[in-house]
Design an enzyme around this catalytic site. Structure first.
Site, PDB file in Angstrom:
ATOM      1  N   GLN C 199     -28.033  12.650  -4.369  1.00 45.20           N
ATOM      2  CA  GLN C 199     -28.389  14.025  -4.057  1.00 45.20           C
ATOM      3  C   GLN C 199     -27.887  14.312  -2.656  1.00 45.20           C
ATOM      4  O   GLN C 199     -28.565  14.008  -1.670  1.00 45.20           O
ATOM      5  CB  GLN C 199     -29.903  14.221  -4.187  1.00 45.20           C
ATOM      6  CG  GLN C 199     -30.433  13.844  -5.577  1.00 45.20           C
ATOM      7  CD  GLN C 199     -30.015  14.815  -6.676  1.00 45.20           C
ATOM      8  OE1 GLN C 199     -30.280  16.006  -6.597  1.00 45.20           O
ATOM      9  NE2 GLN C 199     -29.321  14.307  -7.701  1.00 45.20           N
ATOM     10  N   GLY C 240     -37.335  22.451  -7.891  1.00 45.89           N
ATOM     11  CA  GLY C 240     -36.319  21.445  -8.193  1.00 45.89           C
ATOM     12  C   GLY C 240     -35.043  21.631  -7.389  1.00 45.89           C
ATOM     13  O   GLY C 240     -34.868  22.622  -6.678  1.00 45.89           O
ATOM     14  N   HIS C 241     -34.150  20.686  -7.547  1.00 50.11           N
ATOM     15  CA  HIS C 241     -32.913  20.732  -6.758  1.00 50.11           C
ATOM     16  C   HIS C 241     -32.030  21.916  -7.161  1.00 50.11           C
ATOM     17  O   HIS C 241     -31.950  22.288  -8.309  1.00 50.11           O
ATOM     18  CB  HIS C 241     -32.124  19.428  -6.839  1.00 50.11           C
ATOM     19  CG  HIS C 241     -31.799  18.925  -8.197  1.00 50.11           C
ATOM     20  ND1 HIS C 241     -31.075  17.789  -8.399  1.00 50.11           N
ATOM     21  CD2 HIS C 241     -32.118  19.375  -9.438  1.00 50.11           C
ATOM     22  CE1 HIS C 241     -30.950  17.572  -9.694  1.00 50.11           C
ATOM     23  NE2 HIS C 241     -31.563  18.509 -10.336  1.00 50.11           N
ATOM     24  N   ASN C 242     -31.421  22.502  -6.130  1.00 45.72           N
ATOM     25  CA  ASN C 242     -30.471  23.598  -6.312  1.00 45.72           C
ATOM     26  C   ASN C 242     -31.094  24.883  -6.837  1.00 45.72           C
ATOM     27  O   ASN C 242     -30.384  25.788  -7.274  1.00 45.72           O
ATOM     28  CB  ASN C 242     -29.305  23.159  -7.222  1.00 45.72           C
ATOM     29  CG  ASN C 242     -28.515  22.044  -6.588  1.00 45.72           C
ATOM     30  OD1 ASN C 242     -28.627  20.884  -6.977  1.00 45.72           O
ATOM     31  ND2 ASN C 242     -27.792  22.359  -5.553  1.00 45.72           N
TER      32      ASN C 242
END
Lengths: 344, 344, 344
Positions: C199, C240-242
């Site tokens: 990540q 969450g990511h992004n």
């Protein structure tokens, strides 16, 4: 920090991929196919996005044979471009320094053992009889209680708590704020008051597991709470006491598993899904997001509960009818529904 | 650590139970009926598991009179075997040393007060005008802000935060990662931007409450957020500002109660259940897991919402029909549904 | 602490409000309309509670012109009494001392930068190349990893973790236990085992955002996770990511947004609501509590899913019929439902 740079030929060789195009092209980082710049590595795993390939500024793209045909740029051909990209992108991940040794501020019990190759950061507490094994990393602000083990190569990133009797295998990663080994929620009512049921078990976490930020895993009442190897838990997951999670199962954020449930291997539990206590779920079960598992599942497959999203006005009308569903069904002459237990 | 050992006769005497069999048999730990080994104490509370009794290797079993008949081994007879077992198993719970005194690393405001019999662990901060009373335990890494009270005999296990104006009664237990007294979520929109509404109240927690790991309880906006005595909150519960929770109510993991809701006494709120703001729930209400309480409840009893779990293919078919429910109902000539407010 | 006191005339002048009644009346704190005592300021924003006005002991009440008519006591007249009250009540909020300077116990990397006007509390770690800007406050027990920025005037209250590559704008508030910048949940399956996808992105948080207690915001996989300015997140939210969250959007406690979802501006996401990954939600969407957003939303408005709360016996009967819904619909001769994707 200047990132290292790698040529396409080096990457092909190191990761066993087929090179197409100019092997001398160098990349020093990664980007998405749509927004990568020159000098970046990108990937195309889903042919749906193939249209982005021609426009991409990425210097090197990892993709499948079938997507590589006609691509003018430099490509690395992989059977699984996403997995290949994952491995290559690890080359560009900055690794913070975690030198062997114990920070001067750490508070370590006299009978705890920290391997000489382990790193123990600032403001860490380690309790009686606990062990930190070779190469493990205990980040700043972690609290490790009594009788715990952090296996070789495992990492507690920061502000993790292992309360008591928590044994982590090797190469386990625990993200900040996670709490493992807190007392399970065991209560008996006596004379109108709650009585605590002592939680004498521990938590056992297999090799290569990952535990997300602010996730909680309670210790068992009598026996242990168990995660087999390679279990992957996202953030804010709650695992009750005496739960068993089979190897390679992954759960998305905010899932919750109540006490003594037993989940198989290679399951995928969706975000905010719930599993009631004392149930069994067999291997290879997928539960979609926010579904509630109210009975044991004995067949692999995908399971769901819930209702579709609607505009609020339509939803109100339909939801009001849900209360009349049994009456409606009777009216149209259907035999009484089988009364499965869906209590919860 | 070698556990202490107790004879069946000693246990019978100490806990007021009837002894059946050999009073000289000794136990040094506990086990489940199915897996206990010699030297362990087990219990049989649910006659459903009576079949395990004959095979059990447990040296002593706690059970009801009706299950004791014909049991060849040593038994302790109790009206409530689970509660009796809970009390006995506390004998085998290792108690980590928490000696009176303040760890050298702790950072304590000059006008804070820590009783001489309290324990304050490593890397603890205690803010202005806060009090830690007799016998209380403040584990490593806790942060106590301004104007807080930790009552006599209460324990913050580790890495607990009391932000400000949090008053805990006596014998309260707070598990790691819990945050009490953070500012409630009070916002007003002005000229297209959010304006914070200052949260001037506090949090009051009654005697004998237990607060789970990573649970959050916000402080009130004007008045206090209140938990009466003996409230039991599992992990990752969210209690909004100005919520009131009546005595002896228990909530399972991941439940959430929005601001200004008022919950009665002896309620049981299931895991991941939700309660909307400003509602009232009377005493002795049980809410099943993942249900959403969208209106006040004035009658004791059990309440639910949600749909049953199905295989995904069946679920899709049925869920699609949920959108047509009002139209279907009209078609079969049912009078329009009463439009209760189920908004949320 | 004795609170400061203000006369009604002073308040009217300072906040641009119209005074009705005795401007010399002084208040030294706030109360609810129903329970305020003499010397307190209260507000009436919702005419529904107008009946409480005559009985209120509050010395000064903020209200609308139409509610002020006939009120005998001292009043401050505002177009938006709640916003006016919010601003006035900030006068009575105790401000803990956070003097400029670095606590002796803090552990700060040699190449980190802390502005001379910032406050760094006890047991704080700050990693390599991170920056704490003018007037920022880093409360006790916070851990800031590598390559982070805490913008001017921002505050991390206590025990906050910024893992790596987290950039906070100005005047951002982060409540205790929040974890920003943990590795997103990126996994690829290879040869029967999970492979971590590095990540490499970060987290960018705009000016004036607020992040609740124990909330988690993962860092992006390749690009960043982004919150625009004035986003307000309550406690125990998972991002969450992004994910991208537009300016002025507010989410209530326990909401969860899966990876790469894109949420517009001025949205209101209800408590425990969920948003699946890779969806888009346009501006000005309201999602009610515990609803699951399973498809992109392109029209402003209010959206819901779920079923109404019922007594458990009625619920069981109706829920059992949910499984027959498609069959029932076919029986009454309705055309097959359109099969929207509601999978999750």
């Amino acid at each position: 920090m200047a990132n290292p740079a790698y040529s396409a030929a080096e990457l092909a060789q190191r990761f066993g991929l087929e090179l197409q195009g100019d092997g001398a092209v160098r990349v020093h980082g990664v980007g998405t196919l749509a927004r990568a710049q020159a000098g970046q590595l990108a990937f195309l795993a889903n042919s749906k996005y193939r249209g982005q390939l021609a426009e991409s500024q990425a210097s090197v793209v990892v993709l499948r044979t079938e997507d590589a045909a006609g691509h003018a740029g430099t490509a690395l051909i992989a059977r699984d471009p996403y997995a290949a990209f994952a491995k290559m992108s690890a080359l560009f991940e900055p690794e913070p320094a975690r030198p062997a040794g114990i920070h001067a501020s750490a508070d370590i019990a006299a009978d705890a053992h920290v391997d000489a190759s382990a790193h123990v950061g600032a403001f860490v507490s380690i309790g009686a009889r606990s062990r930190v094994e070779a190469g493990a990393v205990i980040g700043p602000g972690c609290v490790i209680g009594e009788d715990c083990v952090v296996g070789a190569g495992s990492e507690l990133l920061a502000r993790v708590t292992l309360v008591t009797r928590v044994r982590l295998g090797q190469r386990v990663t625990v993200h900040p704020g996670a709490v493992l080994g807190a007392a399970g929620f065991g209560l008996a009512m006596e004379a109108g008051k709650w009585l605590n049921v002592p939680q004498l078990g521990g938590v056992v976490v297999g090799d290569d597991c990952e535990i997300g930020a602010n996730t909680t895993i309670d210790r068992g009442a009598i026996e242990d709470t168990v995660l087999e190897e390679d279990v992957r838990l996202d953030n804010q997951i709650q695992i009750g006491h005496n739960v068993f999670v089979g190897a390679h199962t992954a759960m998305a954020g905010c899932a919750a598993v109540a006490g003594s449930a037993r989940i198989g291997r290679y399951c995928l539990i969706g975000g905010a899904a719930g599993v009631l206590g004392h149930l069994e779920i067999c291997d290879k079960v997928m539960v979609t997001a926010m579904s509630l598992v109210t009975h044991s599942i004995r067949e692999p497959g995908e399971y769901s509960s819930g209702t579709p999203l609607m505009d609020n006005r339509s939803w109100r009308k339909n939801a009001a009818r849900f209360k009349q569903l049994d009456a409606l069904a009777r009216r149209i002459g259907r035999a009484p529904a089988d009364r499965e237990d869906q209590s919860g």
